[in-house]
Design a protein around this motif. Structure first.
Motif, PDB file in Angstrom:
ATOM      1  N   GLN A 335      53.249   0.030  89.608  1.00  0.00           N
ATOM      2  CA  GLN A 335      51.789  -0.030  89.608  1.00  0.00           C
ATOM      3  C   GLN A 335      51.287  -1.475  89.621  1.00  0.00           C
ATOM      4  O   GLN A 335      50.124  -1.724  89.933  1.00  0.00           O
ATOM      5  N   ARG A 336      52.176  -2.376  89.286  1.00  0.00           N
ATOM      6  CA  ARG A 336      51.772  -3.787  89.242  1.00  0.00           C
ATOM      7  C   ARG A 336      53.002  -4.666  89.441  1.00  0.00           C
ATOM      8  O   ARG A 336      54.082  -4.362  88.939  1.00  0.00           O
ATOM      9  N   ALA A 337      52.821  -5.762  90.163  1.00  0.00           N
ATOM     10  CA  ALA A 337      53.860  -6.780  90.322  1.00  0.00           C
ATOM     11  C   ALA A 337      53.195  -8.141  90.170  1.00  0.00           C
ATOM     12  O   ALA A 337      52.158  -8.401  90.784  1.00  0.00           O
ATOM     13  N   THR A 338      53.796  -8.986  89.342  1.00  0.00           N
ATOM     14  CA  THR A 338      53.191 -10.294  89.029  1.00  0.00           C
ATOM     15  C   THR A 338      54.229 -11.398  89.178  1.00  0.00           C
ATOM     16  O   THR A 338      55.369 -11.254  88.727  1.00  0.00           O
ATOM     17  N   ALA A 339      53.830 -12.472  89.800  1.00  0.00           N
ATOM     18  CA  ALA A 339      54.675 -13.659  89.915  1.00  0.00           C
ATOM     19  C   ALA A 339      53.977 -14.837  89.259  1.00  0.00           C
ATOM     20  O   ALA A 339      52.745 -14.965  89.327  1.00  0.00           O
ATOM     21  N   THR A 340      54.755 -15.679  88.620  1.00  0.00           N
ATOM     22  CA  THR A 340      54.244 -16.948  88.102  1.00  0.00           C
ATOM     23  C   THR A 340      54.560 -18.032  89.122  1.00  0.00           C
ATOM     24  O   THR A 340      55.708 -18.191  89.532  1.00  0.00           O
ATOM     25  N   VAL A 341      53.549 -18.752  89.536  1.00  0.00           N
ATOM     26  CA  VAL A 341      53.700 -19.825  90.515  1.00  0.00           C
ATOM     27  C   VAL A 341      53.228 -21.125  89.876  1.00  0.00           C
ATOM     28  O   VAL A 341      52.077 -21.225  89.428  1.00  0.00           O
ATOM     29  N   ASN A 342      54.128 -22.089  89.829  1.00  0.00           N
ATOM     30  CA  ASN A 342      53.811 -23.380  89.225  1.00  0.00           C
ATOM     31  C   ASN A 342      53.525 -24.400  90.317  1.00  0.00           C
ATOM     32  O   ASN A 342      54.310 -24.567  91.246  1.00  0.00           O
ATOM     33  N   CYS A 343      52.401 -25.080  90.191  1.00  0.00           N
ATOM     34  CA  CYS A 343      51.992 -26.077  91.179  1.00  0.00           C
ATOM     35  C   CYS A 343      51.931 -27.459  90.541  1.00  0.00           C
ATOM     36  O   CYS A 343      51.517 -27.610  89.389  1.00  0.00           O
ATOM     37  N   ARG A 344      52.348 -28.449  91.307  1.00  0.00           N
ATOM     38  CA  ARG A 344      52.195 -29.856  90.934  1.00  0.00           C
ATOM     39  C   ARG A 344      51.279 -30.465  91.995  1.00  0.00           C
ATOM     40  O   ARG A 344      51.699 -30.669  93.141  1.00  0.00           O
ATOM     41  N   ILE A 345      50.047 -30.739  91.605  1.00  0.00           N
ATOM     42  CA  ILE A 345      48.976 -31.015  92.549  1.00  0.00           C
ATOM     43  C   ILE A 345      48.763 -32.518  92.689  1.00  0.00           C
ATOM     44  O   ILE A 345      48.613 -33.235  91.697  1.00  0.00           O
ATOM     45  N   PHE A 346      48.747 -32.983  93.918  1.00  0.00           N
ATOM     46  CA  PHE A 346      48.569 -34.408  94.195  1.00  0.00           C
ATOM     47  C   PHE A 346      47.200 -34.846  93.692  1.00  0.00           C
ATOM     48  O   PHE A 346      46.202 -34.123  93.834  1.00  0.00           O
ATOM     49  N   PRO A 347      47.127 -36.035  93.055  1.00  0.00           N
ATOM     50  CA  PRO A 347      45.841 -36.506  92.534  1.00  0.00           C
ATOM     51  C   PRO A 347      44.746 -36.470  93.597  1.00  0.00           C
ATOM     52  O   PRO A 347      44.935 -36.906  94.734  1.00  0.00           O
ATOM     53  N   GLY A 348      43.603 -35.911  93.213  1.00  0.00           N
ATOM     54  CA  GLY A 348      42.463 -35.835  94.112  1.00  0.00           C
ATOM     55  C   GLY A 348      42.290 -34.501  94.805  1.00  0.00           C
ATOM     56  O   GLY A 348      41.213 -34.224  95.349  1.00  0.00           O
ATOM     57  N   VAL A 349      43.328 -33.649  94.795  1.00  0.00           N
ATOM     58  CA  VAL A 349      43.233 -32.360  95.485  1.00  0.00           C
ATOM     59  C   VAL A 349      42.427 -31.362  94.663  1.00  0.00           C
ATOM     60  O   VAL A 349      41.527 -30.690  95.168  1.00  0.00           O
ATOM     61  N   GLY A 350      42.774 -31.225  93.386  1.00  0.00           N
ATOM     62  CA  GLY A 350      42.043 -30.337  92.498  1.00  0.00           C
ATOM     63  C   GLY A 350      42.682 -28.965  92.355  1.00  0.00           C
ATOM     64  O   GLY A 350      43.316 -28.441  93.280  1.00  0.00           O
ATOM     65  N   ILE A 351      42.491 -28.380  91.185  1.00  0.00           N
ATOM     66  CA  ILE A 351      43.064 -27.070  90.878  1.00  0.00           C
ATOM     67  C   ILE A 351      42.367 -25.971  91.676  1.00  0.00           C
ATOM     68  O   ILE A 351      43.011 -25.070  92.227  1.00  0.00           O
TER      69      ILE A 351
END
Length: 471
Positions: A335-351
């Motif tokens: 009924q549900r599938a969840t993934a954790t995705v970790n991001c390392r964001i270049f300065p200035g791009v924004g979350i």
């Protein structure tokens, strides 16, 4: 200024040290190794509740070395229902301070390690084949030990500082950073340092033969952001498969994210880092670093840099799946599938922009994305001349005079981001070093070379004497 390689300390500080290596190293080296062994043995991972145990040990050692209750502050914090602690230690200026304080960072917690997956028990310090093995040997109990042992060494010799030196050890850098935020805010409100120096970043880059190629100074870091990606379906009986299976749909989304290449980016700091680092790095990787520094649109250079784990993070934002959970029964459709995705964001791009990209790349209107981290974007730091001069003095004392000192952006996140965000230049200038094949932090069989351990013990001693006016 001339420095002794390892100052002797009193017999009182030797009492707690194992005798097996008593004749092999100087008294200071032996004490540092003893601290290291005890620190690694405490499983300070989230869910274990062991950070206060390590704090108690460090406080007892500091008091035995002459620090008083007035010099030590332990603060309790709650991280997701679990008690953790922060530890701050003052080395007071002698008389009226001539300069603003310096705050020194490291973190006591570690990413957990599952003993049944390691070749050696991860919470014993094991010396083997020229390495110290154990969780936290590199990240970041060497940083903790280096700073604490240096304070003890300075206290033992009666060093008179012309400014306050303050160690801030956080207890949950690897998870919620609750203690980190609080210590950073306390620092801004009550200490207001000249700058902040971080033992959890920077250090020597070694070639495969152990020769030092360059010394890296962390002057900025990428923004750390973790998202949960979820697909929900009605589910049903496993004997009657449906076309809209949550696991399959999520797998399709993750494959698209895996294939996506975020735009190539650069800054003056990363280009300077590639230019200096490329000159010291042999082979195609070094050539690619130089080519990219000259022309950030060089497609061949970009391909080489993005194919190498040690450089891909410096060329733009990265996002990678790290955890999965799905389904509720072996004979039921998920009924549900969840993934954790970790991001390392270049300065200035924004979350927000990164989350929007994940949604677009995933290409599934049923995909729900939730930000589960709560971190900040931080600016690049300036590199104070006195700090850079002190680093060069320390390198020269270690027989590395003239070694290139290269500013760089870290792909990982550290406590330093919160201090930068409060307006303090924060530099990663750790004392250890590693070969390209020695980067096992957060992974299996984490290790630090024995030579790097002992070779870096004078690092903070020299730097603090240079910056705090010691003779």
């Amino acid at each position: 200024m001339t420095f002794k390689p390892a100052l002797l300390i009193s017999a009182a500080l030797l009492l707690s040290m194992p005798s097996a290596f008593a004749q092999e190293r100087t008294a200071f080296e032996q004490k540092a190794r003893s601290l290291y062994e005890e620190a690694v043995a405490v499983r300070t991972a989230k869910g274990q509740g062991k950070v206060p145990e390590l704090v108690d040990y460090l406080v007892s050692e500091l008091k035995a070395a002459g620090f008083t209750d007035a010099d030590i502050e332990v603060t309790d914090y709650e991280n997701d229902g679990e008690l953790t602690q922060g530890l701050m230690v003052w080395y007071r200026a002698e008389g009226e301070a001539a300069e603003k304080p310096i705050v020194l960072l490291a973190h006591m917690d570690v990413v957990d390690a599952l003993p049944d997956t390691w070749e050696r028990y991860p919470f014993d310090l094991i010396e083997e084949d020229g390495y110290f093995f154990g969780r936290g040997t590199a990240d970041n109990k060497y940083g903790v030990v280096s700073l604490v042992a240096t304070f003890m060494r300075l206290k033992e010799e009666g060093f008179q500082s012309n400014r306050d030196l303050v160690i801030a050890l956080s207890g949950d850098e690897e998870t919620g950073m609750i203690s980190t935020r609080a210590q950073a805010e306390y620092t801004a409100e009550n200490i207001d340092p000249a700058y902040v120096l971080n033992a959890d970043a920077g250090g020597l880059t070694l070639d495969m033969d152990g020769k030092a190629l360059l010394y890296g100074v962390q002057g900025s870091e990428k923004t750390y952001a973790t998202f949960e990606l979820t697909i929900s379906n009605p589910g049903g009986h496993s004997s009657a498969p449906r076309a809209d299976n949550a696991i399959y749909e999520l797998a399709d989304v993750l494959q698209k994210i895996e294939a996506h290449k975020f735009p190539v980016m650069h800054s003056p700091l990363t280009l300077a880092s590639f230019k200096s680092g490329g000159a010291q790095t042999p082979g195609p990787l070094g050539a690619a670093m130089l080519a990219f520094a000259e022309n950030p649109e060089d497609e061949a250079a970009i391909a080489t840099l993005r194919a190498d784990p040690s450089t891909v993070g410096s060329t733009g934002t990265t996002c990678v799946a790290t955890m999965l959970r799905a389904g509720h029964a072996e004979n039921a459709l998920p009924q549900r599938a969840t993934a954790t995705v970790n991001c390392r964001i270049f300065p200035g791009v924004g979350i927000d922009a990164t989350e929007k990209t994940l949604k677009e790349v995933g290409g599934n209107e049923n995909l729900k994305i939730k930000l589960i981290s709560d971190l900040v974007e931080s600016p690049e730091s300036k590199l104070p001349d006195d700090v850079m001069a002190a680093v060069n003095t320390a390198l020269a004392a270690r027989g590395l005079e003239g070694l290139p000192v290269v500013p760089h952006m870290s792909s990982g996140g550290t406590d330093g981001m919160f201090y930068r965000n409060l307006g303090y230049d924060t530099l990663g200038i750790g004392g250890s070093g590693a070969k390209p094949n020695d980067t096992f932090a957060h992974g299996l069989n984490e290790r630090l070379s024995v030579d790097a351990f002992y070779g870096g013990l004078d690092h903070w001693y020299i730097i603090l004497k240079e910056l705090a006016g010691g003779e």
